[in-house]
Design an enzyme around this catalytic site. Sequence first.
Site, PDB file in Angstrom:
ATOM      1  N   GLY A 242       0.772  -1.243   0.000  1.00  0.00           N
ATOM      2  CA  GLY A 242       0.000   0.000   0.000  1.00  0.00           C
ATOM      3  C   GLY A 242       0.801   1.288   0.000  1.00  0.00           C
ATOM      4  O   GLY A 242       0.343   2.324  -0.462  1.00  0.00           O
TER       5      GLY A 242
ATOM      6  N   GLU B 217       3.302   3.980   6.263  1.00  0.00           N
ATOM      7  CA  GLU B 217       2.133   3.138   5.993  1.00  0.00           C
ATOM      8  C   GLU B 217       1.119   3.897   5.127  1.00  0.00           C
ATOM      9  O   GLU B 217       1.094   5.134   5.144  1.00  0.00           O
ATOM     10  CB  GLU B 217       1.450   2.775   7.319  1.00  0.00           C
ATOM     11  CG  GLU B 217       1.578   1.330   7.752  1.00  0.00           C
ATOM     12  CD  GLU B 217       0.746   0.333   6.948  1.00  0.00           C
ATOM     13  OE1 GLU B 217       0.464   0.560   5.751  1.00  0.00           O
ATOM     14  OE2 GLU B 217       0.382  -0.698   7.531  1.00  0.00           O
ATOM     15  N   ASP B 218       0.292   3.159   4.435  1.00  0.00           N
ATOM     16  CA  ASP B 218      -0.777   3.794   3.682  1.00  0.00           C
ATOM     17  C   ASP B 218      -1.922   4.204   4.603  1.00  0.00           C
ATOM     18  O   ASP B 218      -2.443   5.311   4.510  1.00  0.00           O
ATOM     19  CB  ASP B 218      -1.286   2.871   2.549  1.00  0.00           C
ATOM     20  CG  ASP B 218      -1.673   1.475   3.016  1.00  0.00           C
ATOM     21  OD1 ASP B 218      -1.462   1.131   4.213  1.00  0.00           O
ATOM     22  OD2 ASP B 218      -2.190   0.697   2.194  1.00  0.00           O
TER      23      ASP B 218
ATOM     24  N   ASP C  28      -6.014   1.603  10.283  1.00  0.00           N
ATOM     25  CA  ASP C  28      -7.451   1.380  10.415  1.00  0.00           C
ATOM     26  C   ASP C  28      -7.726   0.874  11.830  1.00  0.00           C
ATOM     27  O   ASP C  28      -7.874   1.674  12.752  1.00  0.00           O
ATOM     28  CB  ASP C  28      -7.863   0.398   9.310  1.00  0.00           C
ATOM     29  CG  ASP C  28      -9.338   0.075   9.288  1.00  0.00           C
ATOM     30  OD1 ASP C  28     -10.128   0.852   9.850  1.00  0.00           O
ATOM     31  OD2 ASP C  28      -9.714  -0.960   8.708  1.00  0.00           O
ATOM     32  N   THR C  29      -7.738  -0.440  12.057  1.00  0.00           N
ATOM     33  CA  THR C  29      -7.921  -0.955  13.414  1.00  0.00           C
ATOM     34  C   THR C  29      -6.670  -0.727  14.260  1.00  0.00           C
ATOM     35  O   THR C  29      -6.747  -0.717  15.483  1.00  0.00           O
ATOM     36  CB  THR C  29      -8.212  -2.475  13.390  1.00  0.00           C
ATOM     37  OG1 THR C  29      -7.090  -3.138  12.785  1.00  0.00           O
ATOM     38  CG2 THR C  29      -9.474  -2.786  12.626  1.00  0.00           C
TER      39      THR C  29
ATOM     40  N   THR D 144      -2.382  -4.029  12.412  1.00  0.00           N
ATOM     41  CA  THR D 144      -1.192  -4.212  11.576  1.00  0.00           C
ATOM     42  C   THR D 144      -0.036  -3.386  12.126  1.00  0.00           C
ATOM     43  O   THR D 144       1.098  -3.874  12.225  1.00  0.00           O
ATOM     44  CB  THR D 144      -1.490  -3.802  10.112  1.00  0.00           C
ATOM     45  OG1 THR D 144      -2.587  -4.576   9.641  1.00  0.00           O
ATOM     46  CG2 THR D 144      -0.288  -4.024   9.214  1.00  0.00           C
TER      47      THR D 144
ATOM     48  N   LYS E 195      -7.985   6.163  10.206  1.00  0.00           N
ATOM     49  CA  LYS E 195      -9.429   6.040  10.475  1.00  0.00           C
ATOM     50  C   LYS E 195      -9.604   5.828  11.972  1.00  0.00           C
ATOM     51  O   LYS E 195      -9.806   4.711  12.420  1.00  0.00           O
ATOM     52  CB  LYS E 195      -9.974   4.778   9.767  1.00  0.00           C
ATOM     53  CG  LYS E 195     -10.187   4.852   8.292  1.00  0.00           C
ATOM     54  CD  LYS E 195     -10.976   3.589   7.879  1.00  0.00           C
ATOM     55  CE  LYS E 195     -10.574   3.071   6.542  1.00  0.00           C
ATOM     56  NZ  LYS E 195     -11.178   1.756   6.237  1.00  0.00           N
TER      57      LYS E 195
ATOM     58  N   ASP F  27      -5.746  -0.727  -2.203  1.00  0.00           N
ATOM     59  CA  ASP F  27      -6.450  -1.639  -3.104  1.00  0.00           C
ATOM     60  C   ASP F  27      -7.784  -2.118  -2.561  1.00  0.00           C
ATOM     61  O   ASP F  27      -8.072  -2.047  -1.359  1.00  0.00           O
ATOM     62  CB  ASP F  27      -5.592  -2.877  -3.355  1.00  0.00           C
ATOM     63  CG  ASP F  27      -5.544  -3.796  -2.128  1.00  0.00           C
ATOM     64  OD1 ASP F  27      -5.221  -3.285  -1.034  1.00  0.00           O
ATOM     65  OD2 ASP F  27      -5.851  -4.998  -2.258  1.00  0.00           O
TER      66      ASP F  27
ATOM     67  N   ARG G  24      -5.024   0.196  -7.174  1.00  0.00           N
ATOM     68  CA  ARG G  24      -3.844   0.807  -6.544  1.00  0.00           C
ATOM     69  C   ARG G  24      -3.266   1.923  -7.414  1.00  0.00           C
ATOM     70  O   ARG G  24      -2.595   2.823  -6.931  1.00  0.00           O
ATOM     71  CB  ARG G  24      -2.739  -0.236  -6.330  1.00  0.00           C
ATOM     72  CG  ARG G  24      -3.056  -1.280  -5.275  1.00  0.00           C
ATOM     73  CD  ARG G  24      -1.779  -2.039  -4.909  1.00  0.00           C
ATOM     74  NE  ARG G  24      -2.029  -3.284  -4.209  1.00  0.00           N
ATOM     75  CZ  ARG G  24      -2.144  -3.410  -2.889  1.00  0.00           C
ATOM     76  NH1 ARG G  24      -2.058  -2.340  -2.119  1.00  0.00           N
ATOM     77  NH2 ARG G  24      -2.359  -4.577  -2.334  1.00  0.00           N
TER      78      ARG G  24
HETATM   79  P1  IMP Z   1      -5.464  -2.364  10.224  1.00  0.00           P
HETATM   80  O1  IMP Z   1      -4.642  -3.540  10.642  1.00  0.00           O
HETATM   81  O2  IMP Z   1      -6.926  -2.593  10.449  1.00  0.00           O
HETATM   82  O3  IMP Z   1      -5.018  -1.045  10.804  1.00  0.00           O
HETATM   83  O4  IMP Z   1      -5.387  -2.257   8.662  1.00  0.00           O
HETATM   84  C1  IMP Z   1      -4.227  -2.040   8.035  1.00  0.00           C
HETATM   85  C2  IMP Z   1      -4.264  -2.545   6.609  1.00  0.00           C
HETATM   86  O5  IMP Z   1      -5.579  -2.878   6.141  1.00  0.00           O
HETATM   87  C3  IMP Z   1      -3.770  -1.448   5.754  1.00  0.00           C
HETATM   88  O6  IMP Z   1      -2.369  -1.474   5.626  1.00  0.00           O
HETATM   89  C4  IMP Z   1      -4.487  -1.709   4.453  1.00  0.00           C
HETATM   90  O7  IMP Z   1      -3.753  -2.631   3.678  1.00  0.00           O
HETATM   91  C5  IMP Z   1      -5.784  -2.350   4.851  1.00  0.00           C
HETATM   92  N1  IMP Z   1      -6.867  -1.366   4.866  1.00  0.00           N
HETATM   93  C6  IMP Z   1      -7.517  -0.871   5.937  1.00  0.00           C
HETATM   94  N2  IMP Z   1      -8.467  -0.001   5.573  1.00  0.00           N
HETATM   95  C7  IMP Z   1      -8.412   0.076   4.236  1.00  0.00           C
HETATM   96  C8  IMP Z   1      -9.146   0.830   3.251  1.00  0.00           C
HETATM   97  O8  IMP Z   1     -10.050   1.626   3.531  1.00  0.00           O
HETATM   98  N3  IMP Z   1      -8.783   0.620   1.954  1.00  0.00           N
HETATM   99  C9  IMP Z   1      -7.811  -0.236   1.574  1.00  0.00           C
HETATM  100  N4  IMP Z   1      -7.090  -0.949   2.451  1.00  0.00           N
HETATM  101  C10 IMP Z   1      -7.392  -0.800   3.772  1.00  0.00           C
HETATM  102 MG    MG Z   2      -1.782  -2.541   3.340  1.00  0.00          MG
END
Ligand code: IMP
Ligand code: MG
Length: 177
Positions: free
Chosen positions: A36, A91-92, A95-96, A99, A123, A151, A157
């Site tokens: 990303g 990082e791109d 979210d939660t 990662t 987010k 993506d 992408r």
């Molecule tokens: P997390 O572990 O929930 O913080 O998510 C991290 C990963 O989920 C990011 O590096 C993205 O690859 C993917 N991700 C989370 N939200 C989105 C979104 O809205 N669009 C695309 N990829 C996302």
């Molecule tokens: Mg990602």
Amino acid sequence: MLLSAEDIAERVRELGAQITHDFAGQPLHAIGVLKGCFMFMTDLVREIDLDCSIDFLGVSSYGSRTESSGVVRTTHDLSAPIAGKHVLLIEDIVDTGLTMKYLIDNLQTRRPASITVCTLLHKPSNQKIEVPVHYVGFTIPNKFVIGYGLDYAERFRNLPYIGVVTNAAALIADEEE
Ligand code: IMP
Ligand code: MG
């Protein structure tokens, strides 16, 4: 469309200037989280006027296409040790936060001098775990976004802007037909 190519370019310039200012006089080791980060990172490092080295980590999280499971797998490891280095983790999107937590725990064991996190998108309304995010490009609502590196099922992408997927269900149905 949520963020135009121009909106992104302007914010990336600001982030680059801020990082250049904050790290003045210090060599920086930029680590991008694939896939990303690829577009954001190439734009951001060109706006950072410092002695800067580059490496990549690849991770992939299991789960449905629009929701993170938090179960993260390393798909590509760093090419060099980071002991004693000032790491800028790029990082791109956070979210939660699951990662990012995995990445920081993993990198911490390799004894860098410091880890600073820079994410293009955040987010906060969906965050499940407390993680440090020092530089944020844009805080966005809890919507699934694509483009500028991000993506949906490996597609979109290459879009130069960031858009919101308004009907993920329809996209999934299309694919399963
Ligand atoms: P997390 O572990 O929930 O913080 O998510 C991290 C990963 O989920 C990011 O590096 C993205 O690859 C993917 N991700 C989370 N939200 C989105 C979104 O809205 N669009 C695309 N990829 C996302
Ligand atoms: Mg990602």
